[in-house]
Design a protein around this motif. Sequence first.
Motif, PDB file in Angstrom:
ATOM      1  N   ASN A  73       0.815  -1.228   0.000  1.00  0.00           N
ATOM      2  CA  ASN A  73       0.000   0.000   0.000  1.00  0.00           C
ATOM      3  C   ASN A  73       0.847   1.276   0.000  1.00  0.00           C
ATOM      4  N   ILE A  74       1.951   1.249  -0.735  1.00  0.00           N
ATOM      5  CA  ILE A  74       2.809   2.424  -0.906  1.00  0.00           C
ATOM      6  C   ILE A  74       2.490   3.033  -2.258  1.00  0.00           C
ATOM      7  N   THR A  75       2.183   4.316  -2.278  1.00  0.00           N
ATOM      8  CA  THR A  75       1.913   5.016  -3.528  1.00  0.00           C
ATOM      9  C   THR A  75       3.231   5.536  -4.104  1.00  0.00           C
ATOM     10  N   ILE A  76       3.484   5.179  -5.359  1.00  0.00           N
ATOM     11  CA  ILE A  76       4.693   5.632  -6.062  1.00  0.00           C
ATOM     12  C   ILE A  76       4.322   6.781  -6.984  1.00  0.00           C
ATOM     13  N   ARG A  77       5.068   7.871  -6.880  1.00  0.00           N
ATOM     14  CA  ARG A  77       4.873   9.007  -7.776  1.00  0.00           C
ATOM     15  C   ARG A  77       5.894   8.999  -8.916  1.00  0.00           C
ATOM     16  N   LYS A  78       7.075   8.444  -8.640  1.00  0.00           N
ATOM     17  CA  LYS A  78       8.131   8.407  -9.660  1.00  0.00           C
ATOM     18  C   LYS A  78       8.998   7.184  -9.394  1.00  0.00           C
ATOM     19  N   LEU A  79       9.332   6.469 -10.469  1.00  0.00           N
ATOM     20  CA  LEU A  79      10.222   5.316 -10.378  1.00  0.00           C
ATOM     21  C   LEU A  79      11.104   5.297 -11.616  1.00  0.00           C
ATOM     22  N   GLU A  80      12.373   5.558 -11.421  1.00  0.00           N
ATOM     23  CA  GLU A  80      13.345   5.529 -12.510  1.00  0.00           C
ATOM     24  C   GLU A  80      14.600   4.831 -12.002  1.00  0.00           C
ATOM     25  N   LEU A  81      15.211   4.043 -12.852  1.00  0.00           N
ATOM     26  CA  LEU A  81      16.445   3.352 -12.508  1.00  0.00           C
ATOM     27  C   LEU A  81      17.513   3.725 -13.521  1.00  0.00           C
TER      28      LEU A  81
END
Length: 181
Positions: free
Chosen positions: A103-111
């Motif tokens: 239940n963690i909201t991700i706003r940005k995910l980049e690797l």
Amino acid sequence: MSANPVPATAITGCLAPIDKDGLMDLIAKGKENPKAIKTLKCKTVAEGRFRHLNYIRNLPPYIVDEPPGLLGDDTAPNPSEASLAALGSCIAVGIHANAVARNITIRKLELELEADINITAVWGTGDTSPKPVGFDAVRIKVDLDADAPKADLDELVQHVKKWSPVANTFMKPVGVDVVLG
């Protein structure tokens, strides 16, 4: 019904949402049969020069090529770059799925991935003196903006590294059998 029901589709900020019920079904199936094995297949067809078409499932061909410095046409990632893309995508999928499950909201995910490779052996046709072949190390920087404390996100990333199929393929010796058909 609880005061804060878990949504069927988890919100992930700017990322397209994934179906949480579907994720929970996958989790349950994995727990029901922890020894299940799935065979993945790819057919690689040389098209000419160093460009290859890779056929996976019923998808359009995934192209792999070499840059001009390695005598290719520079139309797609080379095999080593494609392996970094597979690793980055697998880590990103794991982060996304585990964030939804928690239940963690991700706003940005980049690797950002990088690895050093000695290419002087030129696929075994150049300098074949003893040396490591392939990547010596891979460095991954995860840029993650989410609604959880940094310590929780650090734990999430380490958990994903431990359970990523592609990361494990990189980290452990894997037998490879290559035979003439």
